[in-house]
Design an enzyme around this catalytic site. Structure first.
Site, PDB file in Angstrom:
ATOM      1  N   ARG A  52      -3.219  -1.407  -0.383  1.00 47.44           N
ATOM      2  CA  ARG A  52      -4.360  -0.642  -0.895  1.00 47.44           C
ATOM      3  C   ARG A  52      -5.420  -1.542  -1.521  1.00 47.44           C
ATOM      4  O   ARG A  52      -6.540  -1.108  -1.756  1.00 47.44           O
ATOM      5  CB  ARG A  52      -3.884   0.395  -1.911  1.00 47.44           C
ATOM      6  CG  ARG A  52      -3.004   1.491  -1.311  1.00 47.44           C
ATOM      7  CD  ARG A  52      -2.369   2.321  -2.398  1.00 47.44           C
ATOM      8  NE  ARG A  52      -1.481   3.354  -1.866  1.00 47.44           N
ATOM      9  CZ  ARG A  52      -0.223   3.147  -1.500  1.00 47.44           C
ATOM     10  NH1 ARG A  52       0.302   1.940  -1.609  1.00 47.44           N
ATOM     11  NH2 ARG A  52       0.517   4.133  -1.030  1.00 47.44           N
ATOM     12  N   LYS A  59      -3.862   9.798   6.602  1.00 49.64           N
ATOM     13  CA  LYS A  59      -5.229   9.742   6.125  1.00 49.64           C
ATOM     14  C   LYS A  59      -5.434   8.484   5.292  1.00 49.64           C
ATOM     15  O   LYS A  59      -4.453   7.948   4.761  1.00 49.64           O
ATOM     16  CB  LYS A  59      -5.609  10.975   5.326  1.00 49.64           C
ATOM     17  CG  LYS A  59      -4.624  11.726   4.463  1.00 49.64           C
ATOM     18  CD  LYS A  59      -3.592  11.109   3.638  1.00 49.64           C
ATOM     19  CE  LYS A  59      -3.997  10.197   2.535  1.00 49.64           C
ATOM     20  NZ  LYS A  59      -3.023   9.290   2.070  1.00 49.64           N
ATOM     21  N   LEU A 105       0.734   3.492   9.539  1.00 46.22           N
ATOM     22  CA  LEU A 105       0.365   2.088   9.370  1.00 46.22           C
ATOM     23  C   LEU A 105      -0.780   1.951   8.373  1.00 46.22           C
ATOM     24  O   LEU A 105      -1.424   2.958   8.017  1.00 46.22           O
ATOM     25  CB  LEU A 105      -0.047   1.503  10.729  1.00 46.22           C
ATOM     26  CG  LEU A 105       1.054   1.418  11.795  1.00 46.22           C
ATOM     27  CD1 LEU A 105       0.459   1.047  13.150  1.00 46.22           C
ATOM     28  CD2 LEU A 105       2.133   0.429  11.383  1.00 46.22           C
ATOM     29  N   ASP A 164      -7.995   5.623  -0.533  1.00 39.88           N
ATOM     30  CA  ASP A 164      -6.658   6.138  -0.811  1.00 39.88           C
ATOM     31  C   ASP A 164      -6.730   7.464  -1.565  1.00 39.88           C
ATOM     32  O   ASP A 164      -6.768   8.539  -0.961  1.00 39.88           O
ATOM     33  CB  ASP A 164      -5.861   5.094  -1.574  1.00 39.88           C
ATOM     34  CG  ASP A 164      -4.388   5.452  -1.674  1.00 39.88           C
ATOM     35  OD1 ASP A 164      -3.958   5.842  -2.774  1.00 39.88           O
ATOM     36  OD2 ASP A 164      -3.663   5.359  -0.673  1.00 39.88           O
ATOM     37  N   HIS A 203      -4.987   2.099  11.879  1.00 38.57           N
ATOM     38  CA  HIS A 203      -4.917   3.470  12.403  1.00 38.57           C
ATOM     39  C   HIS A 203      -5.649   3.611  13.730  1.00 38.57           C
ATOM     40  O   HIS A 203      -5.148   4.222  14.676  1.00 38.57           O
ATOM     41  CB  HIS A 203      -5.505   4.456  11.396  1.00 38.57           C
ATOM     42  CG  HIS A 203      -4.618   4.733  10.233  1.00 38.57           C
ATOM     43  ND1 HIS A 203      -4.988   5.536   9.168  1.00 38.57           N
ATOM     44  CD2 HIS A 203      -3.359   4.316   9.955  1.00 38.57           C
ATOM     45  CE1 HIS A 203      -4.001   5.586   8.297  1.00 38.57           C
ATOM     46  NE2 HIS A 203      -3.001   4.858   8.752  1.00 38.57           N
ATOM     47  N   ARG A 209       7.569  -4.478  13.253  1.00 38.52           N
ATOM     48  CA  ARG A 209       7.397  -5.847  13.741  1.00 38.52           C
ATOM     49  C   ARG A 209       8.596  -6.722  13.379  1.00 38.52           C
ATOM     50  O   ARG A 209       8.877  -7.710  14.045  1.00 38.52           O
ATOM     51  CB  ARG A 209       6.108  -6.435  13.164  1.00 38.52           C
ATOM     52  CG  ARG A 209       4.857  -5.688  13.623  1.00 38.52           C
ATOM     53  CD  ARG A 209       3.616  -6.454  13.247  1.00 38.52           C
ATOM     54  NE  ARG A 209       2.386  -5.715  13.508  1.00 38.52           N
ATOM     55  CZ  ARG A 209       1.804  -5.603  14.690  1.00 38.52           C
ATOM     56  NH1 ARG A 209       2.356  -6.181  15.741  1.00 38.52           N
ATOM     57  NH2 ARG A 209       0.690  -4.927  14.840  1.00 38.52           N
TER      58      ARG A 209
END
Length: 396
Positions: A192, A122, A99, A204, A104, A59
């Protein structure tokens, strides 16, 4: 020590493999100038003759250009429409989506709609229903979609599972797993710890841990016995649904109990100093299997096997497996000892795209089940699933 140094050198300076002139290379586009992208794709691609990292989008135009220059990527898309411009590029065959978790679903769905294969980090989405929709669209479009549980492609974890599956140690009785990082590695502003972006320790480190338990046991849980979240105690964080850590006990089939403890900000241990914990131990009727560093085994790992002999004595052995070798067990000759888990993963992904049979794969059913049990653990913990994406698939 010499082999360790040589291995680490090759990890970061892999021998470059020019594209095969007789085989059309797979051109990858990266969504976002993410910190994980070099290890997960850019470095592995250098030693794969059928892969070109063709483009990157971010971006921030300046960030995108800087990232591309640093990693030798020829095509750059930046600005508010950069992601979509990358997806619209007819030269791009496959998308790597690193991302934040909460993005996702939207951008994988948009990539699939654009006719691109997708390697998605993941956890694949925030809910199991979203994961199901992602695979439904991929199958409808005839495209490859893979959740990037990279550790599953490395021979070390496969060797540990083979020992368990062989019956050498009898039936599994229990599984104990710990995966934690010392406090200070992540700032309060880290994604996170952002609920809206699908943050939380269970999302995570926990997605790895749950996946490993399911993989080694060859089973899904039957229930969540307990789940206790650890809150993030910080003056800068007020989100009560973010778990800094999670302790959970799972009931598996055949009366097997599995416990997992994950923590994104583990209190420091100075004597001896510990920056992280990353191990799993499987106790069986006739012995135990312990795997140290199951997520990043290329740097170092050990598979510790304790076997209770019939005479009452116990034998101990340690195995280290860095590549698949054509040995007495007739295991496929594949890889190099310096290959990252991500390099093995890339090999499988490209094999799939080229119509070849990958050495191993993470299936649709596996990905959906893993996300469903993450949701079940969050429900048991009383803090609920991460928010579903607001993205709606366009009507046909």
């Amino acid at each position: 020590m010499a082999s360790l140094v040589q291995r680490l050198y090759r990890v970061f300076v892999p021998p470059h493999q020019p594209p095969k002139v007789t085989n059309q290379p797979i051109k990858f586009g990266i969504l976002g100038a993410a910190n994980i992208a070099p290890a997960a794709l850019i470095i592995p691609a250098k030693s794969h003759a059928e892969v070109i990292v063709y483009a990157v989008a971010a971006r921030d135009q300046v960030k995108a250009e800087k990232f591309a220059k640093q990693h030798g990527i020829g095509k750059v898309y930046g600005g508010s429409n950069g992601y979509q411009q990358l997806l619209d590029d007819p030269e791009v065959d496959a998308i790597y989506n690193p991302l934040p978790n909460g993005l996702h679903f939207e951008w994988t769905m948009k990539a699939l709609l654009a006719g691109k294969h997708v390697l998605c980090e993941k956890p694949m989405a925030d809910t199991a229903e979203e994961v199901k929709q992602m695979f439904d669209l991929a199958e409808k479009k005839g495209l490859v979609l893979l959740e990037a549980f990279h550790y599953r492609f490395h021979p070390s974890i496969q060797r540990a599972k083979a020992i368990l599956d062989s019956g050498e140690l009898g039936k599994i009785k229990s599984i104990d797993l710990k995966f934690a990082l010392a406090a200070g590695f992540m700032k309060d502003s880290d994604i996170r710890f952002n609920f809206a972006l699908g943050g939380g320790a269970m999302m995570d480190l926990g997605c790895y841990s749950l996946n490993c338990i399911r993989y080694l046991s060859s089973s899904d849980p039957v229930s969540v016995v307990s789940a206790t979240p650890l809150s993030l105690k910080s003056a800068n964080i007020t989100e009560t649904k973010i778990d800094r850590g999670m302790s959970a006990t799972l009931a598996l089939p055949n009366d097997v109990l599995a416990s997992m403890d994950v923590d994104l900000a583990m209190p420091w241990e100075f004597f001896p100093p510990k920056l992280y914990k990353m191990w799993v131990e499987v106790k069986c009727e006739g012995g135990n299997v312990g795997v140290q560093n199951f997520v990043l085994p290329t740097f170092w790992h050990s598979i510790q096997v304790s076997n209770k002999a019939s005479g009452g004595t116990t034998t101990q052995r340690v195995e280290k497996v860095y590549k698949f070798a054509d040995d007495q067990s007739k295991v496929l000759d594949l890889g190099e000892d310096w290959w990252l888990t991500y390099r093995y993963q890339l090999e499988a992904f490209v094999d799939k795209l080229k119509g070849r049979t990958p050495q191993t794969w993470v299936t649709r059913e596996d990905s959906i089940a893993n996300m469903q049990w993450i949701e079940n653990i969050y429900e048991k913990a009383g803090i609920g699933s991460r928010p579903r994406s607001s993205y709606v698939l366009p009507a046909e």
